[in-house]
Write a protein that holds these residues in place. Structure first.
Motif, PDB file in Angstrom:
ATOM      1  N   TYR A  46       0.852  -1.190   0.000  1.00  0.00           N
ATOM      2  CA  TYR A  46       0.000   0.000   0.000  1.00  0.00           C
ATOM      3  C   TYR A  46       0.888   1.240   0.000  1.00  0.00           C
ATOM      4  O   TYR A  46       1.804   1.358   0.807  1.00  0.00           O
ATOM      5  N   LEU A  47       0.618   2.202  -0.901  1.00  0.00           N
ATOM      6  CA  LEU A  47       1.446   3.393  -1.035  1.00  0.00           C
ATOM      7  C   LEU A  47       0.778   4.651  -0.486  1.00  0.00           C
ATOM      8  O   LEU A  47       1.382   5.390   0.284  1.00  0.00           O
ATOM      9  N   TYR A  48      -0.460   4.912  -0.907  1.00  0.00           N
ATOM     10  CA  TYR A  48      -1.138   6.121  -0.461  1.00  0.00           C
ATOM     11  C   TYR A  48      -2.629   6.060  -0.777  1.00  0.00           C
ATOM     12  O   TYR A  48      -3.079   5.209  -1.530  1.00  0.00           O
ATOM     13  N   THR A  49      -3.368   6.994  -0.180  1.00  0.00           N
ATOM     14  CA  THR A  49      -4.806   7.141  -0.417  1.00  0.00           C
ATOM     15  C   THR A  49      -5.054   8.465  -1.125  1.00  0.00           C
ATOM     16  O   THR A  49      -4.448   9.478  -0.778  1.00  0.00           O
ATOM     17  N   GLU A  50      -5.956   8.450  -2.089  1.00  0.00           N
ATOM     18  CA  GLU A  50      -6.388   9.665  -2.784  1.00  0.00           C
ATOM     19  C   GLU A  50      -7.785  10.014  -2.277  1.00  0.00           C
ATOM     20  O   GLU A  50      -8.663   9.163  -2.245  1.00  0.00           O
TER      21      GLU A  50
END
Length: 119
Positions: A46-50
């Motif tokens: 998991y890298l990031y949430t938009e």
């Protein structure tokens, strides 16, 4: 452009294309909010949430913002856009504050498109 920034921009562009496709059947005037989640394609990490906020008028995408958040909740980047000058090319800003990066389109007119990039 660093490989990490290139991957981030590719994810951002892909999410924008998906966003445009999702919004096509929208109705009347409304504010839509939704989330996107980015994962590394090789590792699945998991890298990031938009966090997207989009303003629609009569089914047309008029303006909006996107916040990009790290797994710990820290803001990675922000984007704002406005289609008031042109229904196909938005005036926009995209910022990665921690890297001092800023890009965008500052003006859209019959004379052309004014773009900027600062890092």
């Amino acid at each position: 452009m660093t490989p990490a920034r290139r991957r981030f921009m590719q994810h951002a562009l892909a999410s924008t294309a998906l966003l445009a496709a999702v919004l096509m059947p929208a109705h009347a005037n409304e504010i839509s909010r939704f989330y996107g989640y980015a994962y590394d394609l090789e590792t699945g990490r998991y890298l990031y949430t938009e966090v997207h906020r989009v303003k629609l008028e009569n089914g047309r995408w008029r303006s909006g913002t996107t916040g990009y958040f790290a797994p710990d909740g820290k803001v990675i980047a922000t984007r704002s856009f406005d289609f008031a000058d042109n229904p196909f090319v938005p005036v926009y800003t995209f910022a990665i504050p921690e890297q001092g990066y800023l890009e965008g389109i500052s003006n859209v007119s019959s004379a052309g498109i004014a773009m900027f990039n600062q890092s």
